[in-house]
Design a protein around this motif. Structure first.
Motif, mmCIF file in Angstrom:
data_model
loop_
_atom_site.group_PDB
_atom_site.id
_atom_site.type_symbol
_atom_site.label_atom_id
_atom_site.label_comp_id
_atom_site.label_asym_id
_atom_site.label_seq_id
_atom_site.Cartn_x
_atom_site.Cartn_y
_atom_site.Cartn_z
ATOM 1 N N LEU A 72 1.068 -1.182 -0.090
ATOM 2 C CA LEU A 72 -0.358 -0.192 0.441
ATOM 3 C C LEU A 72 1.062 1.030 -0.143
ATOM 4 O O LEU A 72 0.528 1.957 -0.562
ATOM 5 N N HIS A 73 2.023 1.193 0.381
ATOM 6 C CA HIS A 73 3.106 2.594 1.045
ATOM 7 C C HIS A 73 3.890 1.977 0.059
ATOM 8 O O HIS A 73 4.505 4.107 -0.898
ATOM 9 N N SER A 74 3.659 1.549 -0.949
ATOM 10 C CA SER A 74 4.902 1.759 -2.767
ATOM 11 C C SER A 74 4.348 2.183 -3.693
ATOM 12 O O SER A 74 4.203 2.720 -3.951
ATOM 13 N N PHE A 75 3.114 2.538 -3.341
ATOM 14 C CA PHE A 75 2.034 3.432 -4.648
ATOM 15 C C PHE A 75 1.715 2.142 -5.977
ATOM 16 O O PHE A 75 1.535 3.304 -6.687
ATOM 17 N N ALA A 76 2.195 1.015 -5.615
ATOM 18 C CA ALA A 76 2.388 -0.001 -7.297
ATOM 19 C C ALA A 76 0.963 0.058 -7.671
ATOM 20 O O ALA A 76 1.038 -0.903 -8.755
ATOM 21 N N TRP A 77 -0.037 -0.541 -6.426
ATOM 22 C CA TRP A 77 -1.460 0.047 -6.788
ATOM 23 C C TRP A 77 -1.593 0.483 -7.871
ATOM 24 O O TRP A 77 -2.874 0.398 -8.456
ATOM 25 N N LEU A 78 -1.113 1.778 -7.919
ATOM 26 C CA LEU A 78 -1.857 2.866 -9.027
ATOM 27 C C LEU A 78 -1.800 1.771 -10.241
ATOM 28 O O LEU A 78 -2.589 2.553 -11.702
ATOM 29 N N ARG A 79 -0.994 1.017 -10.460
ATOM 30 C CA ARG A 79 -0.690 0.381 -12.099
ATOM 31 C C ARG A 79 -1.979 -0.276 -12.218
ATOM 32 O O ARG A 79 -2.677 -0.863 -12.973
ATOM 33 N N ASP A 80 -1.948 -1.340 -11.251
ATOM 34 C CA ASP A 80 -3.180 -1.686 -10.676
ATOM 35 C C ASP A 80 -4.542 -1.260 -11.399
ATOM 36 O O ASP A 80 -5.815 -1.309 -12.211
ATOM 37 N N LEU A 81 -4.354 -0.167 -10.234
ATOM 38 C CA LEU A 81 -6.090 0.990 -10.392
ATOM 39 C C LEU A 81 -6.150 1.303 -11.902
ATOM 40 O O LEU A 81 -7.907 1.665 -12.392
ATOM 41 N N ALA A 82 -5.465 1.765 -12.493
ATOM 42 C CA ALA A 82 -5.053 2.106 -13.792
ATOM 43 C C ALA A 82 -5.393 0.647 -14.995
ATOM 44 O O ALA A 82 -5.607 1.742 -16.116
ATOM 45 N N ALA A 83 -5.458 -0.416 -14.834
ATOM 46 C CA ALA A 83 -5.266 -1.030 -15.809
ATOM 47 C C ALA A 83 -6.581 -1.628 -15.873
ATOM 48 O O ALA A 83 -7.462 -1.912 -16.841
ATOM 49 N N VAL A 84 -8.075 -1.707 -14.724
ATOM 50 C CA VAL A 84 -9.349 -1.346 -14.624
ATOM 51 C C VAL A 84 -9.819 0.324 -15.300
ATOM 52 O O VAL A 84 -11.216 0.253 -14.675
ATOM 53 N N GLN A 89 -12.695 7.943 -13.525
ATOM 54 C CA GLN A 89 -13.320 7.199 -12.681
ATOM 55 C C GLN A 89 -12.031 7.051 -11.436
ATOM 56 O O GLN A 89 -13.067 6.859 -10.973
ATOM 57 N N ALA A 90 -11.089 7.056 -11.854
ATOM 58 C CA ALA A 90 -9.755 6.155 -10.712
ATOM 59 C C ALA A 90 -9.641 7.345 -10.082
ATOM 60 O O ALA A 90 -8.684 7.210 -8.856
ATOM 61 N N ALA A 91 -8.801 8.713 -10.791
ATOM 62 C CA ALA A 91 -8.357 9.765 -10.425
ATOM 63 C C ALA A 91 -8.932 10.418 -8.216
ATOM 64 O O ALA A 91 -8.261 10.325 -7.621
ATOM 65 N N PRO A 92 -10.610 10.361 -8.360
ATOM 66 C CA PRO A 92 -10.680 10.043 -7.058
ATOM 67 C C PRO A 92 -10.009 9.844 -5.764
ATOM 68 O O PRO A 92 -10.202 10.216 -5.333
ATOM 69 N N LEU A 93 -10.108 8.103 -6.399
ATOM 70 C CA LEU A 93 -9.995 7.589 -5.749
ATOM 71 C C LEU A 93 -8.625 7.216 -5.094
ATOM 72 O O LEU A 93 -8.074 7.645 -4.101
ATOM 73 N N GLY A 94 -7.682 7.553 -6.472
ATOM 74 C CA GLY A 94 -5.922 8.130 -6.492
ATOM 75 C C GLY A 94 -5.840 9.025 -5.482
ATOM 76 O O GLY A 94 -4.775 8.674 -4.142
ATOM 77 N N GLU A 95 -6.954 9.882 -6.116
ATOM 78 C CA GLU A 95 -6.195 11.149 -4.755
ATOM 79 C C GLU A 95 -6.786 10.867 -3.351
ATOM 80 O O GLU A 95 -5.634 11.880 -2.597
ATOM 81 N N ALA A 96 -8.085 9.853 -3.559
ATOM 82 C CA ALA A 96 -8.609 10.337 -2.002
ATOM 83 C C ALA A 96 -6.930 9.611 -0.781
ATOM 84 O O ALA A 96 -6.704 9.841 0.216
ATOM 85 N N ILE A 97 -7.047 8.486 -1.734
ATOM 86 C CA ILE A 97 -5.860 7.854 -0.505
ATOM 87 C C ILE A 97 -4.206 8.291 -0.765
ATOM 88 O O ILE A 97 -4.356 8.396 0.529
ATOM 89 N N THR A 98 -4.128 9.221 -1.596
ATOM 90 C CA THR A 98 -2.659 9.493 -1.429
ATOM 91 C C THR A 98 -2.850 10.641 -0.360
ATOM 92 O O THR A 98 -1.928 10.665 0.016
ATOM 93 N N GLY A 99 -3.929 11.704 -0.675
ATOM 94 C CA GLY A 99 -4.377 12.984 0.664
ATOM 95 C C GLY A 99 -5.096 11.780 2.473
ATOM 96 O O GLY A 99 -3.909 12.291 2.398
ATOM 97 N N HIS A 100 -4.958 10.852 1.909
ATOM 98 C CA HIS A 100 -5.002 10.466 3.253
ATOM 99 C C HIS A 100 -3.608 9.817 3.818
ATOM 100 O O HIS A 100 -2.656 9.780 4.613
ATOM 101 N N TRP A 101 -2.744 8.959 2.580
ATOM 102 C CA TRP A 101 -1.302 8.586 2.785
ATOM 103 C C TRP A 101 -0.537 10.469 3.426
ATOM 104 O O TRP A 101 0.544 10.327 3.843
ATOM 105 N N LEU A 102 -0.219 10.775 2.474
ATOM 106 C CA LEU A 102 -0.096 12.515 2.978
ATOM 107 C C LEU A 102 0.104 13.004 4.603
ATOM 108 O O LEU A 102 0.646 13.190 4.794
ATOM 109 N N ALA A 103 -1.498 13.035 5.278
ATOM 110 C CA ALA A 103 -1.992 13.191 5.722
ATOM 111 C C ALA A 103 -1.002 12.384 6.995
ATOM 112 O O ALA A 103 -0.592 12.594 7.915
ATOM 113 N N GLY A 104 -1.493 11.322 6.600
ATOM 114 C CA GLY A 104 -0.288 10.662 7.995
ATOM 115 C C GLY A 104 1.314 10.168 7.609
ATOM 116 O O GLY A 104 1.960 9.724 8.705
#
Length: 538
Positions: A72-84, A89-104
């Motif tokens: 999860l911390h590697s962000f390699a899952w972005l490649r998986d998200l882009a596959a589907v 469609q995917a940017a809102p989710l990607g940005e939501a996760i990234t925002g939480h990660w940045l705050a953390g």
């Protein structure tokens, strides 16, 4: 890193008048895992057999060695998200996760930063910037880009503190990509690529294989270098010839340890892995290379003929600082007929999402967990409790050539010289029609007499889990049947054969019951020799 560091970052990556921004977006051609991507869209993060709801993830926590959190911390899952899903469609989710990660990350503090993690994150943040930087929230975008620049400055000072090998290469790869893609960074590309080339020279053998000798790490190396190449092309910068050569040779070494089913041979505690992922990385890395057959540093000798593949480990076990855990696999071999594996090493869970029982994982380091000769129940190299190799193999010599319609390999090691006064030599010949592989194991007296009049030895052949074994009535052979290949006959001469239980670790990192062929005999002062062969029935 605190916000007070931003002026220094701007001076490092660009002038005061120009805000930090990405000036190039590398294009990743590797297709991700669609199942993982679909689960992400459904609000769950999947890694191996484990999954967790995104709203239950504690982004304040450091990975702490948890494979799921590390992924999860590697962000390699972005490649998986882009596959589907596309950006819309995917940017809102990607940005939501990234925002939480940045705050953390702000709450976790600078003490959890490490060069490897940041090197990997930079590779995926830049390649998938449209999925995490499309927000209309200017403050979020600035925070993300500033964090990326802070990470690059961190790597500039810390990359060489990563462990030599894949870790250090990953750190310098991240800095190189940041320099190519962040505004004002191109002026610092030379320093970054110099560090990357130095890390490659330290961590790679001249033939392209990592000094860890771990095939599962070789997959990651090819992936990292493919993303670096993509950044050079996106930034319209010339790729240095030594970097291109290192990347191509890395791919050649990876091809050399692939089996016809698309998975890896189970060397150095690895397992076959995910053939679809490996194929996606090879197809998307942008490079082409032929399999490395005669590997000197990498050590894996490859014999092939019309779909039949044999591999032999003809090198000593790796040690610190390049490997945390070594395996006594010298002169072990693996065999496959097309997509059907026949002979394997037991392997291990390295590179997988699952975790093996520690006792089992340690036992799989032994010579007896590999398809080779074991003298007096000793490992060819002693395996120490700290994961490192002890006394044993220092030198491995081999010769290979082609004659009489076969590819021939003769290899020997000195692992038993001091402890038993014997050398182990293995000869293998694969016919050019791929229908037969002949072998001979020899124990040759060296230097002094044996400590005892005779020493027992076993020659083990661990079989793939889907092989059905029927032993012949004379006790000297067996018939091997499977659903994916014609039957194969095994015969030996010079010793009795028995069939025993065994296990191998599958592509998911889980142990599976199987069987092994075991030839047992004793060696006297004159030495010993046992011949054997596998022959396809049709």
């Amino acid at each position: 890193m605190s916000e007070g560091g931003e002026p220094r970052l701007k001076r490092w990556f660009g002038g005061k008048r120009e805000p930090l921004r990405l000036t190039a977006i590398p294009r990743d051609h590797v297709v991700g895992d669609m199942l993982v991507g679909e689960r992400l869209l459904g609000g769950r993060f999947l890694h191996g057999a484990r999954q967790v709801a995104l709203n239950q993830v504690d982004f304040n926590a450091a990975p702490g060695g948890d494979p799921l959190l590390e992924r999860l911390h590697s962000f390699a899952w972005l490649r998986d998200l882009a596959a589907v899903a596309g950006r819309e469609q995917a940017a809102p989710l990607g940005e939501a996760i990234t925002g939480h990660w940045l705050a953390g990350d702000e709450r976790r503090g600078q003490d959890v930063w490490n060069p490897v993690g940041w090197g990997e994150r930079i590779l995926y943040w830049t390649a998938y910037a449209p999925f995490i930087l499309s927000s209309s929230d200017a403050a979020y975008r600035a925070r993300l880009v500033n964090r990326l620049a802070a990470a690059a400055r961190f790597l500039d000072k810390q990359a060489d503190k990563a462990k030599p090998g894949l870790d250090r290469i990953t750190a310098w790869a991240g800095l190189t990509v940041a320099s190519l893609t962040l505004s004002g960074g191109v002026a610092r590309v030379a320093r970054a690529e110099s560090g990357l080339l130095r890390a490659l020279a330290q961590g790679q053998h001249e033939d392209g294989g990592l000094k860890s000798r771990a095939p599962y790490e070789q997959v990651e190396l090819v992936d990292r270098l493919g993303l670096v190449r993509a950044a050079y092309f996106a930034a319209r910068q010339s790729l240095p010839d030594p970097l291109e050569d290192g990347a191509t040779s890395a791919l050649s070494a990876l091809h050399g340890v692939l089996m016809p089913d698309g998975g890896l041979a189970s060397w150095q505690g690895g397992n076959p892995g995910n053939p679809a992922r490996i194929a996606a990385i090879i197809e998307g890395c942008g490079m082409r290379a032929r399999p490395l057959r005669e590997a000197r540093g990498w050590g894996y000798q490859r014999l092939s003929a019309l779909g039949t593949i044999a591999q032999v480990d003809a090198a000593r076990p790796p040690a610190n600082p390049f490997s945390d855990t070594s395996f006594a696999s010298t002169l072990a071999f693996e065999l496959a007929d097309g997509a059907q594996r026949l002979v394997m090493s037991c392997g291990g869970g390295a590179g997988s999402a699952g975790e093996l029982d520690p006792g089992l994982a340690n036992a799989l380091r032994a010579s007896a967990a590999h398809s080779t000769l074991i003298l007096d129940n000793m490992n060819s190299t002693a395996m120490l409790d700290d994961g490192q190799p002890g006394k044993g193999v220092e030198t491995v010599e081999f010769e290979r050539g082609e004659d009489d319609g076969a590819t021939r390999l003769t290899a020997g090691h000195d692992g038993y010289h001091r402890r038993a006064g014997l050398g182990h030599e293995r000869r293998i010949a694969l016919g050019n029609d791929g229908k037969e592989i002949r072998g001979e194991d020899r124990l040759v007296p060296v230097g002094r007499r044996l400590k005892r009049k005779t020493l027992p030895f076993d020659i083990r052949f661990h079989l793939a889990p889907d092989i059905e074994v029927t032993q012949t009535a004379d006790g000297l052979g067996a018939l091997l049947r499977s659903s994916a290949a014609p039957p194969w006959q095994f015969r030996t001469r010079g010793a009795r054969l028995r069939v025993e239980p065994s296990l191998v670790v599958d592509a998911h990192g889980a142990p599976r019951e199987t069987q092994q062929l075991v030839i047992s005999d004793e060696c006297g002062k004159e030495g010993a020799a046992v011949t054997w062969h596998f022959r396809r029935s049709s």
